[in-house]
Design an enzyme around this catalytic site. Structure first.
Site, PDB file in Angstrom:
ATOM      1  N   LYS C  57       0.699  -1.015   0.032  1.00  0.00           N
ATOM      2  CA  LYS C  57       0.068   0.136   0.025  1.00  0.00           C
ATOM      3  C   LYS C  57       0.901   1.469   0.070  1.00  0.00           C
ATOM      4  O   LYS C  57       1.998   1.249   0.672  1.00  0.00           O
ATOM      5  CB  LYS C  57      -0.917  -0.013   1.220  1.00  0.00           C
ATOM      6  CG  LYS C  57      -1.997   1.070   1.253  1.00  0.00           C
ATOM      7  CD  LYS C  57      -2.813   0.562   2.501  1.00  0.00           C
ATOM      8  CE  LYS C  57      -3.965   1.851   2.753  1.00  0.00           C
ATOM      9  NZ  LYS C  57      -4.630   1.646   3.893  1.00  0.00           N
ATOM     10  N   SER C 132      -9.639   2.046   2.992  1.00  0.00           N
ATOM     11  CA  SER C 132      -8.681   2.739   2.138  1.00  0.00           C
ATOM     12  C   SER C 132      -7.515   2.052   1.390  1.00  0.00           C
ATOM     13  O   SER C 132      -7.015   2.425   0.671  1.00  0.00           O
ATOM     14  CB  SER C 132      -8.115   3.655   3.109  1.00  0.00           C
ATOM     15  OG  SER C 132      -7.344   3.049   3.965  1.00  0.00           O
ATOM     16  N   SER C 156      -9.769  -0.712   7.240  1.00  0.00           N
ATOM     17  CA  SER C 156      -9.382  -0.393   5.757  1.00  0.00           C
ATOM     18  C   SER C 156      -8.459  -1.783   5.063  1.00  0.00           C
ATOM     19  O   SER C 156      -8.225  -1.446   3.922  1.00  0.00           O
ATOM     20  CB  SER C 156      -8.240   0.607   5.824  1.00  0.00           C
ATOM     21  OG  SER C 156      -9.299   1.974   5.914  1.00  0.00           O
TER      22      SER C 156
END
Lengths: 482, 100, 459
Positions: C57, C132, C156
């Site tokens: 990420k 996210s 997330s």
């Protein structure tokens, strides 16, 4: 501000002062990262992800900083708490890289101490740990401020006093006593000049006899203890004049301008700052084992007050001598080592206070770096005690030892400073001096006994200090006396 | 608790966010709506919440280097560097910290 | 090993190009450097992840690839240090394959709030992948990689895992190092792992977990072999079914899939027990006070002074304001405002302090249930499957996507999501929640459920 203005106000108003002192702890690395905390590196070279506040970096607390902080707190009689909590103090400034300072807020490391200063004891509200900011340099590049983060993250303790001081002199005495204690427990270099000790003052005024406190202002930007004292007096006068004129003191930050000898308000867009303190989520509470604190307390070096008392008791020295000898712990250590080697406390005291401190003042160096160490000084004092050299010669020998080292006995022999007590030699020199100074000699013979010093002094000079002054006096009396 | 436009400007100032008028007005409504949902918390009785134990507390580290090294010096990634210093516009009020 | 690693990287690159092509390109990756990945493949050591390309990420610091957190304010920023979790992946032989797209600074539940465009759900490209960590979930769901790293603050990893039909794990707070994870809410953040299957996730977690001297909140506890739970028996396992996660208005087919999963657990020997976590409904208000408060402080470092975007303005303050107003998107701005407000003078006690106290009540709910003989909890991960891109515009409505996940972040307990079926072809996730540091037990149930469901997990 004239002294009379101050005095006039002081008759009607009382100054109430509290001091916040920031002290850099002498650790090898920073508070929350392993960067060197040493002074003097090229800008932004003692930096890492943590103290640069790079995205994703996290703080990890330095164990030695904790130890030194606890030591300092114990030395000023505080209660050290087994659990304390770090907090974020949030504000924007370019030398505060995270946009917050890691400090402590409502659960500090220590509370409730006291420091004896002269005739008054000043209460200590709290001692807490925090990190230093970097440095902002405004005048190196035009139109820009230069930021160096080498200092960002260096560990500090903040020592907050109760508002117990009632004069600039009280404040000065507190600061000197605090600096001394902190030097004794060896937690910091405590030098205002070098920036390892910084002072912010809180001051309010009130009519004599009033119990309520007036509105306080914060005074910053003092560079020396005497600067603190002068700034307090200046702000005292400003506040009194304001009140006398029917105004009200506003809570604000004032800056001391040493050059102009005045305080003026710091220009600030916001009133008081909203730091939005909250507990630091990146650091669990600091938990100190009971025996951790006990061990530090047990291992505390002798504090100044105890040392002074011991010197009075053990060495039969007067208060003034004791104050001078114990002012710095390293000087006191030096003195004691000399006494241990030489034996005579009074002689040691005189020489340390006189010749040693005098030489240090002239050269500006620290006693730790001083070329003449206690063993050598003791040897010299031994020569004096044993009558091998006169006091005057000893001072000369000392001077040589300071300049280029060497053993005192060898120097005495080499320089011809061994005390001459031989009547023939002394007599020869005396006769030469009398011949060279017939007027003084005649006046002495006529009864002006105080010229003895002049005549003997001339012989001492001629003999490069090696003549025995006592014997000279006797010979002089024999030749010219009555 | 209602958030006003003045509050929004004040908060944006604290956070150095520089809002346009339009955005500031929009945020008044947005924040009030969100905060309205939070009001439920004020009615919650928290007196029975277990107190958080400090436990062993934070781990400490030894007072030795080196720090985690950077693979490039700051001048390689900073927006403005001269002679090794980070440069920012000269502060208008520079006598104390916290004045920017 | 290097030839296999190169081939794995090549396959990942081919697949990534494939799914990114055209109008419905998924926009999974914010940053790729295939050449660097091949070089790493050549030099990667042998280890448990040898030959695995892993997507990371975009809020986890990597050297060479930028770390931009889906934000303009970090556009082009390449971190001069690497996150501990990435160092551990590399040491285990993995190759970092790309930085995945995300909601800006991890604030969002749909990966629509990225400065680099939205990411699409590989199962249904007109829908969000969740957020996210939407990019990481999509990277696994699209078959680019089998393992990806994400981050959790309120759900997330689990929520996008559920929406994309993959496995997503949030470890216990303190299980995995946060050093190098760009902080959103420090008391909630954890690096999480995505896996194509439970075993992939177990493998990845085992590599990254463990105490890190650079993170004072990482805990010193041994890391078990999570893959060893693969064939553990569920006999004697008590699984709680908390009523607050099965509200009357829960989507009936989501409920049905959960009931099916519970039946399978029962058939495998577990006892299912009704339990209650009464403060569950307070999780969203608590989360949306605590997280923005911490974020408002964590994001103060983005000021244009030392790295990232700098825009000029009137003096220093103007520089701060121009940089931050142009650099941060609308959702980040909103949360910084909210966070600053709830910490500000006069409001701290009513909001932040109160929220932390209520948070303790939420934690106490879990403590009480786990002390009553219940080993694990099972719940739906999200109330509904993936919603269309652009469908949710009300911020608070978006926040409600975290309603079943945020409790675990607030309490610090581990939780994971795995696919348990589909509704109208859209994946549905089932969630296990375990006591602190009991990931092993959580994995044992997840392995068993995965085995029992087989292909039904994707139907």
């Amino acid at each position: 501000m004239s002294a009379s203005t101050f005095a006039a106000f002081a008759e009607r108003y009382e100054m109430v002062v509290g001091l916040e002192v920031h002290v850099q702890l002498k650790t090898a690395t920073k508070a929350f990262c392993a960067c060197s905390s040493a002074f003097g590196a090229p800008p932004n070279t003692n930096v890492c992800p943590v103290c640069l506040a790079l995205p994703g970096a996290l703080p990890v607390l330095n164990a030695r900083a904790v130890e030194l902080a606890v030591r300092a707190a114990l030395a000023i009689d505080c209660t050290v708490h087994g659990v304390s909590v770090f907090a974020r103090k949030n504000y924007f400034y370019p030398d505060l890289p995270k946009g917050y300072q890691i400090s402590q807020f409502d659960q500090p490391l220590a509370t409730g101490g006291a420091l004896a200063t002269g005739h008054r004891s000043v209460g200590i509200t709290r001692v807490h740990m925090e990190e230093d900011a970097g440095k902002s340099i405004h005048d190196r590049f035009s139109g820009a401020t230069a930021i160096d983060l080498n200092r960002a993250g260096v560990p500090l303790i903040e020592i907050v006093s109760e508002p117990d001081m009632r004069s600039a002199a009280d404040a000065g005495a507190y600061l000197r006593a605090l600096k001394q204690v902190l030097e004794y427990v060896d937690v910091s270099d405590v030098s205002m000049e070098e920036g390892s000790l910084r002072v912010d003052a809180n001051i309010s005024v009130r009519p004599h006899g009033d119990a309520a406190l007036g509105t306080k202002t914060e005074v910053k930007n003092m560079n020396s203890f005497s600067g603190v004292e002068r700034a307090l007096d200046a702000e005292f006068v400003r506040q009194c004049a304001l009140i006398d004129a029917g105004g009200r003191v506003e809570q604000q930050t004032m800056l001391w301008d040493g050059a102009a000898a005045e305080v003026r308000p710091a220009r600030s867009k916001e009133g008081s700052h909203d730091y939005r303190y909250f507990p630091e989520p990146d650091l669990p509470p600091l938990v100190l084992a009971g025996d951790f604190v006990a061990r530090i307390r047990r291992d505390l070096p002798e504090l100044p007050a105890a040392r002074r008392a011991r010197y009075v008791a053990d060495y039969a020295l007067g208060e003034y001598d004791v104050e001078v000898l114990t002012a710095s712990p390293r000087v006191a250590d030096y003195f004691e080592a000399t006494v241990r080697a030489h034996g005579d406390a009074k002689a040691s005291a005189n020489w340390v206070m006189g010749e040693v401190l005098g030489a240090l003042k002239a050269s500006g160096e620290d006693i730790a770096d001083f070329r003449v160490q206690p063993a050598a000084l003791s040897a010299l004092l031994g020569l004096v005690r044993d009558g091998v050299v006169s006091h005057t010669a000893a001072k000369q020998i000392f001077g040589i030892m300071v300049a280029s080292g060497g053993a005192p006995a060898e120097i005495a022999a080499r320089e011809g400073l061994v005390k001459v007590s031989d009547d023939d030699a002394l007599g020869t020199w005396l006769d030469e001096v009398i011949a060279a100074m017939p007027a003084e000699a005649e006046r002495f013979r006529q009864g002006e006994k105080k010229l003895q010093g002049v005549l003997i002094g001339a012989v001492m000079k001629k003999s490069k200090g090696s003549a025995d002054p006592k014997r000279l006096a006797q010979l002089l009396a024999a030749r010219l006396g009555s | 608790m209602a958030v006003s436009l003045d509050d929004v400007r004040h908060i944006a100032g604290l956070a150095r966010l520089g809002l346009t008028d339009e955005r500031a007005h929009a945020l008044v409504a947005e924040l009030n709506t969100i905060l309205g949902h939070m009001d439920a918390l004020s009615r919650v009785d928290t007196s029975q919440a277990a107190s958080a134990e400090a436990g062993a507390g934070m781990p400490l580290r030894e007072d030795v280097g080196p720090a985690d090294p950077l693979d490039r010096a700051p001048e390689k990634f900073a927006p403005s560097v001269r002679d090794g210093f980070f440069l920012v516009p000269r502060l208008a009020t520079h006598e104390t910290g916290e004045e920017a | 090993m290097s030839a296999a690693a190169r081939e794995a990287v090549a396959a990942a690159a081919r697949r990534a190009d494939e799914v990114n092509a055209g109008r419905d390109g998924l926009n999974i990756f914010a940053w790729r450097d295939d050449a660097a990945a091949f070089t790493d493949a050549d030099t990667s050591p042998d280890g448990p992840l040898a030959g695995f390309p892993v997507a990371v990420k975009d809020n986890i610091a990597t050297r060479t690839l930028p770390t931009t957190c889906g934000s303009r304010i970090l556009r082009g920023f390449v971190s001069p240090y690497e996150a501990t979790v990435v160092r551990r992946l590399r040491a285990a032989g993995a190759v970092v394959f790309g930085k995945t797209n995300m909601d800006e600074f991890a604030m969002g539940s749909s990966t629509e709030h990225s400065a680099y465009g939205p990411t699409r759900n590989p199962v249904a490209p007109d829908r969000v992948p969740g957020g996210s960590s939407g990019g990481s979930a999509a990277a696994v769901a699209a078959g680019v990689v089998r393992i990806a790293l994400g981050s959790e603050t309120g759900g997330s990893v689990r929520q996008p895992a559920a929406l994309c039909g993959v496995v997503g794990v949030k470890p216990t707070y303190g299980r995995v190092s946060r050093y190098g994870l760009v902080a959103f809410a420090s008391s909630l953040d954890q690096v999480g792992v995505f896996g194509a299957g439970v075993d992939d996730a177990a493998l990845a977690l085992g590599v990254v977990a463990g105490r890190d001297p650079y993170d004072a909140t990482s805990v010193d506890r041994p890391v078990p072999d999570y893959r060893a739970a693969a064939h553990a028996s569920l006999r004697g396992l008590v699984v709680g079914k908390p009523r607050e996660y099965f509200p009357a208005d829960l989507e009936p087919r989501v409920r049905a899939h959960c009931e099916r999963a519970l039946d399978l657990l029962r058939a495998a020997g577990a006892e299912i027990r009704d339990v209650s976590l009464p403060h569950t409904a307070l999780a969203i208000p608590v989360y949306y006070i605590v997280a923005p408060a911490e974020a408002s402080s964590n994001l103060a470092r983005f000021d244009g002074v030392r790295y990232g975007l700098r825009l000029d303005g009137d003096g220093l303050r103007g520089m701060y304001e121009a940089t931050r107003s142009q650099g941060f998107g609308a959702e980040v701005t909103r949360r910084i405002m909210l966070g600053t407000y709830v910490l500000s003078a006069g409001y701290y006690d009513a909001y932040y302090r109160k929220a932390q106290q209520v948070r303790q009540l939420i934690t106490d709910d879990f403590t009480r249930v786990f002390a009553s003989g219940v080993h694990l909890l099972f719940t739906p991960t999200t109330p509904t499957p993936a919603f269309p891109i652009g469908a949710t515009t009300d911020p608070y409505e978006m926040y409600l996507n975290d309603i079943f996940t945020a409790t675990a972040n607030l309490a610090g307990v581990p939780a994971m999501s795995q696919p348990i079926g589909r509704v109208d072809g859209l994946p549905v996730g089932g969630q296990f929640i375990a006591p602190l540091f009991d990931e092993a037990r959580m994995f044992s149930a997840a392995f068993a459920l995965e085995r029992a469901l087989g292909e039904e997990a994707h139907r």
